[in-house]
Write an enzyme that holds these catalytic residues in place. Structure first.
Site, short mmCIF file in Angstrom:
data_model
loop_
_atom_site.label_atom_id
_atom_site.label_comp_id
_atom_site.label_asym_id
_atom_site.label_seq_id
_atom_site.Cartn_x
_atom_site.Cartn_y
_atom_site.Cartn_z
N SER A 55 12.83 -5.32 16.01
CA SER A 55 11.73 -4.76 15.53
C SER A 55 10.95 -5.59 16.59
CB SER A 55 11.37 -4.85 14.31
OG SER A 55 12.45 -3.80 13.61
N CYS A 279 10.56 0.77 7.53
CA CYS A 279 10.12 0.10 8.58
C CYS A 279 9.22 1.11 9.16
CB CYS A 279 10.55 -0.89 8.75
SG CYS A 279 9.15 -2.30 9.85
N GLN A 283 6.83 4.44 8.97
CA GLN A 283 5.58 4.89 9.31
C GLN A 283 6.05 6.49 10.12
OE1 GLN A 283 4.82 1.56 12.10
NE2 GLN A 283 5.08 0.18 10.66
N ASN A 321 8.12 -7.67 8.16
CA ASN A 321 7.95 -7.30 9.79
C ASN A 321 7.19 -6.32 10.47
OD1 ASN A 321 8.54 -8.17 12.09
ND2 ASN A 321 10.39 -7.42 12.38
N GLY A 323 3.46 -5.00 12.53
CA GLY A 323 1.89 -4.76 12.89
C GLY A 323 1.69 -3.79 12.93
N HIS A 364 11.42 -4.86 3.96
CA HIS A 364 13.16 -4.47 4.14
C HIS A 364 13.42 -4.62 2.62
CE1 HIS A 364 12.48 -4.31 8.65
NE2 HIS A 364 11.09 -4.41 8.34
N GLU A 366 17.03 -4.35 3.06
CA GLU A 366 17.88 -5.13 3.55
C GLU A 366 17.68 -6.12 3.66
OE1 GLU A 366 15.76 -3.73 5.60
OE2 GLU A 366 15.82 -4.31 7.18
#
Ligand SMILES: Nc1ncnc2c1ncn2[C@@H]1O[C@H](COP(=O)(O)OP(=O)(O)O)[C@@H](O)[C@H]1O
Ligand SMILES: Nc1ncnc2c1ncn2[C@@H]1O[C@H](COP(=O)(O)OP(=O)(O)O)[C@@H](O)[C@H]1O
Ligand SMILES: [Mg+2]
Ligand SMILES: [Mg+2]
Lengths: 389, 1087
Positions: A55, A279, A283, A321, A323, A364, A366
């Site tokens: 990522s 993540c 989206q 993590n 943006g 996340h 994980e």
């Protein structure tokens, strides 16, 4: 090994930002120059996991904890076969690796993979700058390129918004994944109990690779799944052809909007097979369900973000993590229920479909690096697959 | 979850006097808890026997009891106050144990008091090492194998099984008291015997050793909704085997991969849940095998602790405050983060700097004690420092320690010695580490000998490497880059100056020329991800400065640094009060201190907090940045005073009494002259640099004499010499050791006043007016350090004429020294002559005690005087006798008694002298002196017997007066036995008592009686050095078997009065708020 670093120490390094701000420091890692969007990550542990998280492709990472490299590098702590960060920005870079699992120094590791490092600079000043003006493009140079030139190069870099990077980092062909967590990472007793009932039966999961972190795959295996990883652009038909019990949508780099192929594939899968997204995967679900995404000022990158599960009211300390973010207001509330919210800035962190077997989270579960608070979601995925039978 | 509404009134138990292993961190946590609960609308009742605390200020809680922390007194308080709940987790081990005792005795049930914060069962599981280990095993976690033993043979068998070394832990002792490590069977047999003795239940745990493993601590919190967060990880620089309280520690952990750390975090979460700590903070300790990563759980503390105070200061996350709110049912996500304001407390702080803590030891005060660092904590205090890197943090911490003299290696350092010093950890271990590396010992060997992680050793190597490059240049040649690099690696101007042998001032000047200046960064819990609203700052050498000083009337208060004997919590109390008062008066208050245990380093206490070393360099940097209107050096004890003159030279505006006056008072010659001028008697005295000179002087003055170095606090290295030989030895030795005495600082010799009554006086002055705040009569005679003797306010035996003189002298002195603020005078009264022993124109140890007794916050008043306000405008309740003003004396007796750490230092004699050795103090309040004294004794851990046998052995000199004491004791229904001489003396006074053998007279002797619990009180007064020796064993036995032991006749007669007073007297308790109100009324009537 220490010599390699001291040689490097002699060299100077520069971080130049598109807005003209320049930081001078010392060089380590590879002798080169690379550019990308500069972001900061506040996690105290797990730098190697960060380096190797796909990522981060297209990004330079400033780690806010000052001492990086202390525990060296080892193969078990990789989230993918190589580092994806374009460059590393830290305050102190350890010459020595001290940990029983370490197989080489962080210096060797990054040098081997061609990642430049700038260290011995005021990283906190950089973070405060990014916090105020937002994420910026920048160049890290360990090759003596003059600052003026670097600023121009930084300006010339593509902006993150509008970039489709998933296909760039995705696997080129489908493959089976077999490894579970290594001993030290496998849950201690009490964790294992959670969702134990759902265990035993094996499940076939097809995982879309938009830049997947291997710990997701390990946890799926820990939860008795047979995992097939498929390239980002694999069609919904081909996926269904594999007769999966569930489809997983992975994390990944870049802007979700331009990934049209994935959105249309997901539209075809929704309702036909249980879906779990993380993540970027979250989206993409958002877009597929008719929502919109937007770019955060400087994103969420760390391992300490409080996320509230609106169904249980419990707070999870999460690894983050990203943006970009899903705008909950843009989602059809008749179909979609918001399940998780970030308690720092109240942005969306999770949702589920009211009637169809689909749920996804922005953060996340994980972890790796980060707390294991949200691992239960993998059990939830398994239960959903069971329910869907 | 919203806060509980079924609870209105909450009882908080403090941790009592400062002792080794339990210091002012619990004043910090208790004060925070009180504030937090009251802000949520609860009524708070506080009990603590320690007056030198902010938590016992009448403003901190709604109802404040300074009473002994014992079951009967707590029950009495509960009976009057009827609290709905008891919060047991903020008062350290003392508070926790007492809460458990109250619960188990059925007292909580009887009065319907709920335990909040931690349930009885949770406390018991966490506290009982075996139950706790079971819980861990059940969770699939490893723990060191162990078993409980009650007899030596069983123990030896078990130890052989486990294999040596083995760890020995006596059950139910605090801070590992009596704990040890045995490396072989011989040693073991002896150590286990001691351990069993040390345990109140004659029981000990024998445990498999994980010596040399890495030690970690996690500070965690949990709320009612089972939300769990880790506030801070702490890695011990020193390996397992050295108590965390005696280890250098670093936050966050430095050598864990994410996988190892998350495993530890999962374990901590599982443990706190399984143990059942539903809300609040806990401390969980782990050991990790550096070779294999094997992890074992060591222990858990289900309460706020020393480490949680450290974690709070290290991260900016106020654990105790949040714990209190969680205890009443709130959840982490409901409580905002004070620092970011916008984000909630349900997160894990992340930091972008490194924190280092170093303990402070004072073995020099306990000659003969074992200085090896082991599983029992021996340090008396600690410092913390913040830096952007480990090197910077460590260096700042090292200079925060304020060593009394620079460390020097012995003349000859052999490899053997080096190895031993590294292998057997002692207080000067860090020095030896640098020494070894400088001498070229390889990192590998150092790691091998010390078991310190290679990463840390690498850091030390890098520091030395920079030093070498700096040493190779010079003041004029050194480049800006190299100088900056050196400062970035933590070097102080002093250290650099040494390398170039120039003055630190020159280095500072050069730095400024080259633009090498520190900047200040903020502690913000989030590594700058969010904006921070609390100016909690530390210095570092980087680009960007975040101090953003505000431009309004501003005062900087210099704190007192690490706790140590003679300079403890009292001074932190004064600094906090200065800050509170000046805040109220509209000043911007700026606190500077480096002690993580304190209230002063709570970011809530002052408008701005600089967590910095108290050295000239660091303080000047802060003053350059803040540009304050005033700097206060009067409240932090000797630490800031030592800086006063230099600060002033460098342009700092010191407010209050001028540094010159303070200096004058410390300078015996000039001060002697002043006293002469004022016609105030003082013991004959003089100073000498050489042995012969000293002997001559002593001769001239006349024996006995008091010999000591100049400029000391807490009577360091002071002795009473009854013959010239002692004088000679002392001076010779002092000059040998160096540090103690050098050209600037001679040896002082005073005529020693025998059988003199000592009196402490605290006074306030504003430049025009003087107000006597308190005249305290010592119970022990002069010769026993003021900090080590009990005293009473108001005085009991002083004649009016003497009091007159004392008042008169005090006012004269305050005026002569132009005191603005506080002044403390020590007098000795011998045969109706009042002598001045010493004057300290600054806050003294007794300020909090007098403030609590009189109800007037002296330090607050003093701070206001320093900023120009006048006594007459402050409307204090005073009485006036022929022109001299004195605060209205309490209409009750307040007795202050010291508490000693003797149980931590086996083999050390407990006899009191001019060298201060107490770590803490307690206060007893009552309408009669006897009862007040008895309460103070009880609070200090000396339970005066109501019946049973008193052993008496007094020196010839005391034999004359002993009869009165014995009459009192007999009247109170006690049996008295005495040594031959004493018994004879009594017989001639017409009192027949049974006589017993001295140690060297045959068996069964007095020590046998003590061991077999046939004695309930020991009264033993020695005089002169020879007698010290044969009586040591009596006093030691008393300490070891925990029998009250009194070493002066004056204290004995006070005790006798106490015992009589207690006889058939109901337990009486009173809240400060009521006492002060009553007093106010009383004085209203009077005037
Ligand atoms: N099994 C062991 N082997 C070696 N050292 C130990 C062991 N258990 C404890 N220690 C050392 O003793 C110290 C005190 O033990 P701990 O259980 O923390 O008791 P305390 O209640 O006094 O803190 C620890 O900090 C650690 O350094
Ligand atoms: N001349 C003296 N005669 C008798 N006792 C003395 C004399 N001078 C000092 N002392 C005793 O020694 C103690 C410590 O001396 P002091 O001057 O107060 O040193 P410090 O600065 O450590 O407080 C005093 O509290 C007092 O009991
Ligand atoms: Mg401990
Ligand atoms: Mg004194």
């Amino acid at each position: 090994m220490e010599d390699t670093l001291t040689q490097q120490q002699a060299g100077r390094a520069i971080l130049a930002l598109e807005d003209g701000r320049v930081f001078k420091g010392r060089a380590a890692g590879a002798r080169t120059r690379r550019g990308g969007e500069v972001v900061f990550n506040t996690s105290l542990t797990g730098y190697q996991e960060v380096f190797t998280d796909p990522s981060y492709s297209g990004q330079m990472v400033c780690l806010t904890y000052p001492h990086i490299g202390n525990v060296g590098a080892n193969l078990d702590d990789e989230e993918s076969p190589k580092p994806y960060i374009e460059g590393l920005v830290v305050r102190e870079f350890s010459a020595l690796a001290s940990n029983w699992r370490s197989t080489e120094t962080t210096q060797k590791y990054l040098e081997r993979h061609g990642v430049p490092v700038i260290w011995d600079m005021d990283t906190r000043a950089l973070v405060r700058h990014l916090r105020q003006v937002g994420a910026l493009r920048g160049m890290v140079s360990t090759d003596e390129t003059p600052a003026e030139k670097l600023i121009l190069e930084a300006k010339a870099l593509p902006t993150m918004a509008g970039q489709e990077l998933a296909s760039r980092v995705s696997a080129s062909a489908k493959y089976e994944w077999k490894d579970g967590s290594i001993g030290i990472a496998s849950p201690i007793l009490t964790d294992a109990v959670a969702g134990a009932d759902a265990k035993r039966k094996r499940r076939r999961v097809v995982a879309y690779d938009f830049g997947i972190k291997q710990n997701i795959l390990r946890l799926l295996v820990d939860h008795d799944c047979d995992v097939t990883v498929v390239p980002a652009q694999t069609s919904a038909e081909d996926v269904l052809g594999l007769k999966p019990d569930g489809v997983f949508l992975s994390n990944g780099p870049g802007d979700p909007e331009p990934i049209h192929y994935a959105v249309s594939n997901i539209r075809k899968l929704v309702g036909r097979v249980p879906i779990f997204g993380i993540c970027l995967g979250h989206q993409l679900c958002g877009l597929a369900l008719g929502g919109k995404t937007f770019k955060l000022k400087f994103g969420h990158h760390g391992a300490n973000h409080p996320v509230q599960n609106l169904l249980t009211k419990k707070v999870e300390i999460t690894s983050q993590n990203h943006g970009f973010c899903v705008d909950p207001a843009s989602l059809p509330s008749s179909e979609v229920e918001i399940t998780h919210v970030n308690l720092n800035d109240h942005t969306n962190e999770g949702m589920r479909h009211r009637t169809l077997p689909l749920f996804s989270v922005q953060y996340h579960p994980e972890a790796s690096p980060g707390p294991h608070d949200a691992r239960y979601l993998f059990g939830q995925f398994v239960e959903m697959m069971n329910g869907a039978r | 979850m919203p806060k509980r509404t079924d609870i209105k009134k909450i009882l908080i138990i403090g941790s009592g006097p400062i002792i080794i292993g339990q210091a002012c961190e619990f004043d910090y946590s208790g004060t925070q808890a009180c504030k937090a609960l009251r802000s949520e609308g609860y009524t708070v009742v506080l009990v603590n026997s320690n007056p030198a605390t902010v938590m016992t200020d009448p403003e901190t809680a709604d109802r404040t009891y300074i009473e002994p922390l014992s079951r009967e007194y707590l029950e009495a308080i509960i009976a009057v106050e009827r609290p709905d709940a008891l919060l047991p987790t903020v008062g350290g081990q003392t508070g926790l144990n007492l809460a458990v005792d109250l619960a188990e005795a059925g007292i909580l049930d009887k009065y319907g008091v709920k335990l909040i914060g931690a349930s009885l069962s949770a406390i018991k599981i966490a506290e009982d090492r075996l139950l706790f280990k079971d819980v861990c095993r059940k969770l699939g976690l490893e723990v060191p194998a162990s078993e409980v033993v009650t007899t030596v043979p069983d123990a030896v068998r078990l130890a052989d099984e486990l294999g040596y070394p083995v760890v020995i832990r006596p059950s139910f002792t605090l801070g590992g008291t009596g704990g040890s490590i045995a490396y072989n069977r011989e040693e073991f047999a002896d150590l286990i015997a001691r351990a069993l003795d040390a345990s109140p239940v004659h029981q000990a745990l024998i445990e498999e050793s994980v010596l040399g493993w890495k030690e970690y601590e996690l500070e965690v919190m949990r709320d009612h909704r089972d939300n769990f967060v880790v506030i801070c990880t702490i890695e011990n620089f020193d390996p397992m085997g050295i108590h965390t309280g005696d280890s250098i520690t670093v936050a966050p952990a430095q050598t864990l991969t994410d996988k190892e750390y998350q495993r530890m975090r999962d374990a901590a979460a599982a443990i706190i849940r399984e143990v059942g700590v539903e809300t609040g903070g806990s401390n969980i300790q782990f050991a990790v095998d550096p070779a294999t990563g094997r992890m074992t759980v060591i222990e858990m503390n289900p309460r706020v602790s020393r480490s949680s105070a450290l974690a709070s200061k290290a991260t900016g996350f106020p654990i105790a405050k949040i714990a209190a709110k969680l205890a009443v049912g709130m959840t982490l996500d409901e409580i905002p983060n004070d620092i970011t304001k916008k984000t909630p407390s349900s997160f894990e702080p992340t930091i972008d700097y490194v924190v280092a803590k170093i303990p402070k030891w004072q073995f020099e005060k306990f000659p003969g004690s074992d200085t090896t660092l082991s599983t029992q904590m021996k340090s008396v205090g600690e410092v913390m420092a913040i830096g952007r890197t480990f090197q910077e943090a460590l260096c700042k911490a090292i200079r925060s320690l304020e060593p009394s003299s620079a460390w020097r290696p012995p003349a000859e350092v052999t490899t053997v010695l080096l190895r031993e010093k590294l292998h057997v950890p002692g207080p000067d271990r860090l020095h030896w580490l640098f020494e070894a590396l400088e001498r070229g010992m390889s990192s590998e060997e150092v790691c091998d000998l010390t078991k310190i992680d290679p990463w840390f050793i690498q850091q030390l190597q890098e520091m030395l490497e920079v030093d070498r490059r700096v040493a190779a240049t010079s003041l004029s040649k050194c480049s800006a880059e190299l100088l900056l690099e050196s400062k970035r690696s933590g070097a102080s101007d002093e250290e650099i100056a040494k390398l170039w042998n120039v003055k630190a001032a020159s280095v500072r000047a050069r730095r400024k020329e080259l633009g090498v200046q520190p900047v200040f960064k903020r502690v913000d819990t989030c590594a700058a991800e969010f904006e921070s609203f609390t100016p909690y700052l530390y210095s570092t050498y980087e680009e960007e400065d975040e101090a953003a000083p505000v431009d309004r009337p501003k005062v900087v208060i210099l704190g007192s640094g690490p706790n140590r004997i003679g300079q403890g919590i009292e001074f932190d109390y004064c600094c906090c009060h200065a800050s509170f008062a000046l805040k109220e008066d509209g000043f911007e208050t700026v606190m500077v201190n480096c002690n993580p245990e304190t209230v002063s380093t709570d970011y809530d206490t002052s408008d701005r907090l600089y967590f910095e070393p108290l050295t000239l360099e660091d303080v000047l940097a802060i003053l350059d940045c803040e540009k304050p209107q005033g700097v206060i050096v009067q409240f932090g004890g000797q630490t800031p005073l030592n800086l006063a003159l230099e600060l002033k030279k460098n342009g700092a505006k010191i407010i209050g009494t001028a540094p010159e006056s303070i200096d004058l008072a410390e300078d015996r010659r000039r001060f002697g002259a002043l006293l002469e001028e004022l016609k105030i008697p003082t013991p004959k005295n003089g100073s000498a640099f050489a042995p012969q000179e000293a002997v001559a002087l002593a001769n001239e003055i006349g024996l006995p004499v008091l010999v000591r170095p100049s400029y000391v606090l807490g009577g360091r290295a002071m002795v009473i010499a009854y013959d010239l030989k002692t004088v000679e030895e002392y001076v010779t030795q002092a000059t040998l050791i160096g540090g103690l005495s050098d050209a600037k600082r001679p040896i002082l010799i005073d005529q020693f006043l025998e059988d003199a009554t000592e009196v402490d006086v605290d006074a306030l002055a504003d430049g025009d007016d003087v107000l006597i705040a308190g005249i305290m009569e010592h119970i022990e005679e002069a010769g026993i350090h003021s900090g080590d003797s009990s005293c009473v306010l108001p005085s009991v035996t002083l004649k009016p004429s003497i009091l007159e003189k004392i008042r008169e002298y005090t006012v004269k002195l305050a005026k002569a020294l132009n005191v603005v603020g506080l002044m403390n005078v020590q007098y000795a009264i011998q045969r109706d002559t009042v002598y001045v022993l010493e004057v300290n124109p600054r806050a003294s140890r007794t300020i909090p005690y007098v403030s609590k007794a009189t109800g007037v916050p002296l330090a607050k008043v003093a701070a206001r005087l320093m900023t120009g306000r006048k006594l007459r405008d402050l409307h204090l309740p005073y009485t006036q006798t022929n022109g001299i003003k004195e605060l209205v004396v309490p209409n009750f007796y307040a007795v202050k008694s010291p508490v000693f750490p003797f149980n931590k230092f086996r083999g050390v004699d407990t006899i009191l002298g001019p060298e201060m050795r107490s770590t803490g103090e307690v206060m007893g309040i009552s309408s009669t002196f006897g009862l007040a004294f008895a309460k103070a004794q009880l609070a200090a851990g000396q339970r005066l017997p109501q019946q049973g046998t008193v052993f008496l052995s007094v020196n010839d000199h005391d034999k004359r007066h002993v009869a009165f004491v014995v009459q009192d004791l007999l009247a109170a229904g006690l049996k008295v036995v005495a040594t031959r001489g004493t018994a004879a003396a009594l017989a001639s006074a017409g009192i027949e008592v049974e006589s017993v053998y001295k140690v060297n007279e045959g068996r069964p002797n007095i020590v046998d009686l003590i061991k077999t619990a046939k004695v309930d009180l020991v009264i033993n007064t020695p005089l002169g050095r020879e007698s010290f020796y044969d009586e040591k064993s009596i006093r030691r036995a008393a300490v070891r078997y925990n029998i009250p032991c009194i070493t002066t006749l004056s204290a004995a007669s006070a005790a006798a009065r106490g015992i009589r007073a207690m006889a058939g007297h109901a337990v009486e308790v009173a809240a400060l708020q009521d006492l002060h109100a009553r007093k106010a009324n009383a004085s209203a009537e009077r005037s």
